[in-house]
Design a protein around this motif. Structure first.
Motif, PDB file in Angstrom:
ATOM      1  N   LEU A  24       3.438  -0.109   4.233  1.00 35.96           N
ATOM      2  CA  LEU A  24       3.624   0.917   5.259  1.00 35.96           C
ATOM      3  C   LEU A  24       4.566   2.010   4.762  1.00 35.96           C
ATOM      4  N   ALA A  25       4.169   3.265   4.966  1.00 34.68           N
ATOM      5  CA  ALA A  25       5.027   4.392   4.605  1.00 34.68           C
ATOM      6  C   ALA A  25       6.260   4.419   5.519  1.00 34.68           C
ATOM      7  N   PRO A  26       7.413   4.873   5.045  1.00 37.14           N
ATOM      8  CA  PRO A  26       7.605   5.429   3.716  1.00 37.14           C
ATOM      9  C   PRO A  26       8.025   4.402   2.664  1.00 37.14           C
ATOM     10  N   TRP A  27       8.278   3.157   3.063  1.00 39.70           N
ATOM     11  CA  TRP A  27       8.838   2.174   2.138  1.00 39.70           C
ATOM     12  C   TRP A  27       7.812   1.651   1.138  1.00 39.70           C
ATOM     13  N   LEU A  28       6.604   1.382   1.599  1.00 42.81           N
ATOM     14  CA  LEU A  28       5.546   0.868   0.725  1.00 42.81           C
ATOM     15  C   LEU A  28       6.060  -0.327  -0.083  1.00 42.81           C
ATOM     16  N   THR A  29       5.946  -0.307  -1.411  1.00 41.92           N
ATOM     17  CA  THR A  29       6.304  -1.486  -2.211  1.00 41.92           C
ATOM     18  C   THR A  29       7.801  -1.766  -2.218  1.00 41.92           C
TER      19      THR A  29
END
Length: 298
Positions: A24-29
């Protein structure tokens, strides 16, 4: 048979998604780096690749550059901690998996988007931001820096120079459109040569479709350094070319199919390393490692 190439890991995002962590944006990986439960899950993802046969694991530093972390709301004073935490997870995984000789590579991505070269900042900003990342990685415990998924020659050279200046062993890998050119139109071979001149000790192409691999490897042949490839294995037929997906996408290749293809590439081009990018699961790496064992025993 050519000397056995080093086997890379697969997609960190793919492993995290399989563990129930959405991108999930903005964190992503970078989401797992926020708490202990997340880092424990990340260690497990890394360890599963190592246990499957990888002898290089890529630390989850892909989205820990200062620009990305600032957008996530991480204070300047805490940003270096995210980079070090990501490398520590990979080092921990090496102990968990019982693979002490496996290498830990710190991923260095473009400071903006890997597939949108128009967003690449000016040279001064690139030098400052990649210099910061190289400085943090210099004492992080990583064995090498993997400047990867680069979409412009300009940023790739600056990132390589920053890492080499810190005395770091540095590899570089490019995302390509058709196997011959970067998304900004620069020729793959010329971009790779520029990075070798800047001090990169290995070159590769990554996150490209499997159909583009042979053409890319032709362009990287004969550069005087080890060459590798780690393609995107996702079935992306329902998406636009670079469209982000929060959910896990099915693989376009089964593990045995991938192993056969990768073995063929390694034999034809004398690869120094091979693995997979997005969509590559531990089962793909296991099949690849088994293929190498079978051929070595034949």
């Amino acid at each position: 048979m050519s000397p056995l190439p080093r086997i890379l890991d697969g997609g960190t995002a793919t492993g995290l998604q399989a563990a129930g962590i959405p991108m999930l944006a903005p964190w992503l990986t970078s989401a797992p780096l926020r708490d202990r439960a997340g880092t424990d899950a990340l260690v497990k993802v890394h360890a599963e690749f190592l246990e499957s046969g990888s002898d290089l694991v890529t630390a989850n530093t892909f989205r820990t550059n200062t620009r990305a972390l600032s957008r996530m709301g991480v204070p300047d004073s805490e940003q270096a901690g995210y980079v070090r935490r990501a490398v520590t997870c990979a080092v921990r995984a090496r102990r968990v998996a019982g693979t002490p000789h496996a290498l830990v590579a710190a991923s260095v991505a473009p400071v903006e988007d890997c597939y949108t070269p128009a967003l690449t900042p000016d040279d001064g900003s690139l030098a400052r931001e990649h210099g910061w990342m190289a400085g943090v990685l210099a004492d992080s415990g990583a064995d090498l820096v993997l400047v990867e998924t680069q979409c412009t020659r300009r940023e790739a050279v600056i990132a390589v120079e920053a890492a080499v200046r810190r005395g770091l062993r540095t590899w570089v890998s490019f995302v390509v459109t058709d196997g011959a050119a970067l998304p900004d139109g620069d020729a793959l071979r010329e971009a790779a040569l520029a990075c070798v001149d800047a001090g990169a000790s290995a070159v590769a192409a990554n996150c490209l479709p499997r159909t583009a691999v042979p053409r890319a490897l032709e362009r990287l042949d004969g550069l005087g350094v080890p060459v590798g490839v780690y393609p995107n294995l996702e079935d992306r037929t329902a998406l636009d070319r670079w469209e982000h997906s929060e959910r896990t996408l099915p693989p376009a290749l089964s593990p045995p199919e991938f192993a056969d293809l990768a073995y063929g590439w390694a034999e034809e081009f004398g690869l120094g390393f091979v693995g997979g990018c997005c969509g590559t699961a531990p089962a793909h790496i296991s099949a690849l490692a088994d293929k190498w064992k079978e051929e070595a025993a034949a």
